[in-house]
Design an enzyme around this catalytic site. Structure first.
Site, short mmCIF file in Angstrom:
data_model
loop_
_atom_site.label_atom_id
_atom_site.label_comp_id
_atom_site.label_asym_id
_atom_site.label_seq_id
_atom_site.Cartn_x
_atom_site.Cartn_y
_atom_site.Cartn_z
N ARG A 43 0.81 -6.15 -14.58
CA ARG A 43 0.66 -7.44 -15.30
C ARG A 43 -0.52 -7.43 -16.25
O ARG A 43 -0.64 -8.30 -17.10
CB ARG A 43 0.39 -8.55 -14.28
CG ARG A 43 1.56 -8.86 -13.39
CD ARG A 43 1.20 -9.98 -12.47
NE ARG A 43 1.33 -11.25 -13.18
CZ ARG A 43 2.16 -12.21 -12.81
NH1 ARG A 43 2.88 -12.06 -11.73
NH2 ARG A 43 2.25 -13.34 -13.49
N LYS A 142 7.02 3.47 1.47
CA LYS A 142 7.00 2.70 2.70
C LYS A 142 5.88 1.67 2.62
O LYS A 142 4.95 1.91 1.84
CB LYS A 142 6.83 3.60 3.92
CG LYS A 142 5.45 4.28 4.02
CD LYS A 142 5.29 5.00 5.30
CE LYS A 142 4.47 4.26 6.31
NZ LYS A 142 3.03 4.16 6.03
N HIS A 172 5.80 10.54 3.03
CA HIS A 172 5.05 11.65 2.43
C HIS A 172 4.80 12.79 3.41
O HIS A 172 4.52 13.91 3.01
CB HIS A 172 3.75 11.18 1.76
CG HIS A 172 2.63 10.89 2.70
ND1 HIS A 172 2.55 9.74 3.43
CD2 HIS A 172 1.53 11.61 3.04
CE1 HIS A 172 1.45 9.76 4.17
NE2 HIS A 172 0.81 10.90 3.96
N LYS A 176 4.65 17.39 3.10
CA LYS A 176 3.52 18.26 3.46
C LYS A 176 4.01 19.68 3.64
O LYS A 176 5.03 19.92 4.30
CB LYS A 176 2.85 17.76 4.75
CG LYS A 176 2.08 16.46 4.56
CD LYS A 176 1.33 16.07 5.82
CE LYS A 176 0.73 14.69 5.70
NZ LYS A 176 -0.57 14.63 5.06
N GLU A 210 -6.37 10.23 13.22
CA GLU A 210 -7.17 9.99 12.01
C GLU A 210 -8.58 9.59 12.42
O GLU A 210 -8.77 8.90 13.42
CB GLU A 210 -6.55 8.84 11.20
CG GLU A 210 -5.20 9.15 10.64
CD GLU A 210 -4.74 8.03 9.71
OE1 GLU A 210 -5.13 8.04 8.54
OE2 GLU A 210 -4.03 7.14 10.19
N ASP A 229 3.23 1.52 11.00
CA ASP A 229 2.58 2.29 9.93
C ASP A 229 2.80 3.80 10.10
O ASP A 229 2.92 4.52 9.11
CB ASP A 229 1.08 1.98 9.95
CG ASP A 229 0.33 2.50 8.74
OD1 ASP A 229 0.87 2.38 7.62
OD2 ASP A 229 -0.77 3.06 8.90
N HIS A 234 6.49 8.45 10.01
CA HIS A 234 5.97 9.82 10.04
C HIS A 234 6.22 10.52 11.38
O HIS A 234 6.73 11.64 11.43
CB HIS A 234 4.46 9.84 9.75
CG HIS A 234 4.07 9.13 8.49
ND1 HIS A 234 4.82 9.19 7.35
CD2 HIS A 234 3.00 8.34 8.19
CE1 HIS A 234 4.22 8.47 6.40
NE2 HIS A 234 3.12 7.95 6.89
C1 BG6 Z 1 0.12 6.34 5.51
C2 BG6 Z 1 -0.41 5.21 6.35
O1 BG6 Z 1 1.54 6.31 5.47
O2 BG6 Z 1 -0.29 7.58 6.07
C3 BG6 Z 1 -1.93 5.27 6.45
O3 BG6 Z 1 -0.02 3.98 5.77
C4 BG6 Z 1 -2.35 6.63 6.95
O4 BG6 Z 1 -2.43 4.26 7.31
C5 BG6 Z 1 -1.71 7.74 6.12
O5 BG6 Z 1 -3.76 6.71 6.86
C6 BG6 Z 1 -1.99 9.10 6.72
O6 BG6 Z 1 -1.57 10.07 5.82
P1 BG6 Z 1 -2.27 11.49 5.80
O7 BG6 Z 1 -1.48 12.26 4.79
O8 BG6 Z 1 -3.69 11.27 5.39
O9 BG6 Z 1 -2.16 12.03 7.19
#
Ligand code: BG6
Length: 489
Positions: A43, A142, A172, A176, A210, A229, A234
């Protein structure tokens, strides 16, 4: 081949943190088709040059080795342009259509990196303005919905204007390198296939840990939680890659059919398994690497009385001939002791022991560890006789040894990051590493009973200190099967 990539949400976080750096890497590696345009859409009232300057300034925040030099940026920025759009205004799509008409690129990628609430609006408008021709591919990030019903609603709208082959749903993790190696390990080698079943495997553990907290996404995360999430997408995709049957070929649908079968075979939840096999936690204050860290409830954007989970550990099974009775454990969380993602395959012990084995339930003889990040490689743990030791009279004792494959070392220079891989696949029209709607719906169907059980359970998540491995109930859950989480830390 020519392409136009229209980046909805072109000034947003995802655009500059992931998508632009990935496009730049593809450009630097010479794999981005040279006849391309990348048009940021938002925007904001920006000229092409102002958009280029904005992206340039954002590159200062990406990892050093992924930043362009002045000369590289000036070449890359020749591809960049900007279009101001109100995403709910049909007239703005007519302007977009006019822009695309200027050169009629072979491929038009519409990357919807906006707030999820705009997905359906954008797709409807793409359809209404006739931008859904066969050269169009739409990329959706997502989260696609927050439960089965909302996911279905999005998928229905999207499918009413586009065919499944035009829809690229990103997870994603599938991009990887380590995850692609997992497919290579299983389906490009014959070595492990005879062992890849209940007769030889005692349990499989998937850990995605994480160190980071919720960062600047407190408000989003607080309405999402770790199950939606990380687990629904994943972690379940990793579980599918581990558990699926060999596909009949390498085409997208052959792979996705097999993953879907795994999701359909996940053991349905019962009130008993929901209460015993699913643990949720929420981080309190603590410290990681000497840095004092706030509790989740004190993070910006988070409700001070929030019951959102930042940690999930669970146990499930795949009910089929290959896997019946083999526990699959998943554990993921924020503010854990390390950033570490890996899958551990624990093989069964020998049926009869002639050696003294330095083993416990937590330390099995044979383990295959698939390291996803930060390391990318394979470790095969075995027992060996240390010939330097005196044997004495008793039964000889074996020592643990390991074979260690480091893919970063082996393939380092040519490694292609997840977003780079996925973006190039979209431009090339390869759907292998994207998620089909039925897979996504099945994954939602399976997590939904957990969400329902939590919403009816006033006890809320269990607290854990930042910098640990989550609530102790997670270790207790796995200990009930006489197993342990793989080494922690
Ligand atoms: C994302 C989540 O899909 O993946 C995040 O929304 C998360 O919360 C991230 O931190 C982790 O991705 P990666 O590639 O850093 O392991």
């Amino acid at each position: 081949m020519s392409f136009d990539l229209i980046l909805f949400g072109g000034t947003g976080d995802l655009a500059w943190r992931k998508i632009m750096p990935a496009l730049f890497q593809a450009f630097r590696h010479g794999s981005l088709p040279s006849d391309g345009r990348i048009v940021g859409v938002a925007r904001d009232d920006l000229s092409d040059d102002q958009y280029r300057s904005l992206i340039k300034s954002r590159f200062d925040q990406v990892e050093l080795d992924k930043r362009p030099s002045e000369e590289e940026f000036s070449r890359f920025s020749a591809l960049l342009g900007f279009l101001r759009m109100d995403l709910s205004n049909p007239a703005d799509y007519a302007r977009l259509a006019a822009k695309l008409q200027q050169r009629r690129a072979d491929v038009v990628v519409m990357y919807v990196a906006t707030a999820p609430s705009l997905f359906t609006v954008v797709c409807e408008q793409i359809g209404a303005s006739g931008l859904n021709g066969p050269q169009t591919r739409v990329v959706l990030e997502k989260p696609l919905g927050h439960d089965l019903a909302s996911n279905r609603a999005i998928n229905e709208t999207v499918r009413s204007v586009l065919t499944e082959k035009q829809i690229f749903r990103i997870d994603h993790y599938l991009g990887k390198p380590a995850v692609q190696n997992l497919f290579a390990l299983r389906f490009g080698n014959s070595l492990f296939e005879p062992l890849w079943r209940r007769e030889h495997i005692a349990n499989i553990q998937i850990t995605i840990a994480e160190e980071l907290g919720v960062e600047k996404r407190g408000a989003f995360y607080d309405s999402t939680g770790a199950l939606r999430d990380m687990v629904q997408n994943h972690a379940l995709q990793l579980l599918c890659a581990m558990g699926m049957e060999p596909p009949i070929n390498s085409h997208a649908d052959a792979i996705r059919d097999e993953k879907l079968k795994v999701l359909r075979s996940l053991k349905p939840w019962t009130p008993e398994t929901l209460s015993q096999h699913v643990i949720r936690g929420q981080y309190g204050g603590g410290s990681i690497n000497g840095e004092a860290l706030p509790a989740y409830r004190d993070e910006k954007g988070v409700n001070p009385e929030s019951t959102t989970e930042t940690f999930v550990a669970l146990r499930t099974e795949i009910s089929n001939w290959r896997w019946a009775g083999v526990p699959f454990y998943i554990r993921t969380g924020k503010r854990l002791a390390n950033r570490d993602a890996y899958i551990e395959v624990n093989f069964r012990p020998t049926p009869h022991a002639i050696f003294k084995l330095p083993l416990t339930n937590c330390n099995v003889a044979n383990r295959l560890v698939i390291n996803l990040q930060p390391k990318d490689g394979l470790e095969l743990h075995l027992l060996a006789q240390n010939a330097n030791q005196r044997h004495g009279r008793g039964t000889p004792t074996l020592a643990p040894v390991q074979l260690d494959l480091d893919f970063d070392k082996r393939f380092g220079a040519e490694r292609v990051g997840a977003y780079e891989r996925l973006l190039l696949d979209v431009i090339d029209g390869r759907l292998n590493l994207f998620v089909r709607s039925d897979e996504q719906e099945e994954a939602w169907r399976w997590v939904e009973p957990i969400l329902d059980a939590w919403s009816n359970d006033a006890t809320g998540p269990r607290p854990y200190a930042s910098g640990t491995w989550g609530p102790s109930a997670s270790s207790a859950m796995i200990a009930r099967d006489n197993y342990c989480w793989s080494e922690e830390g």
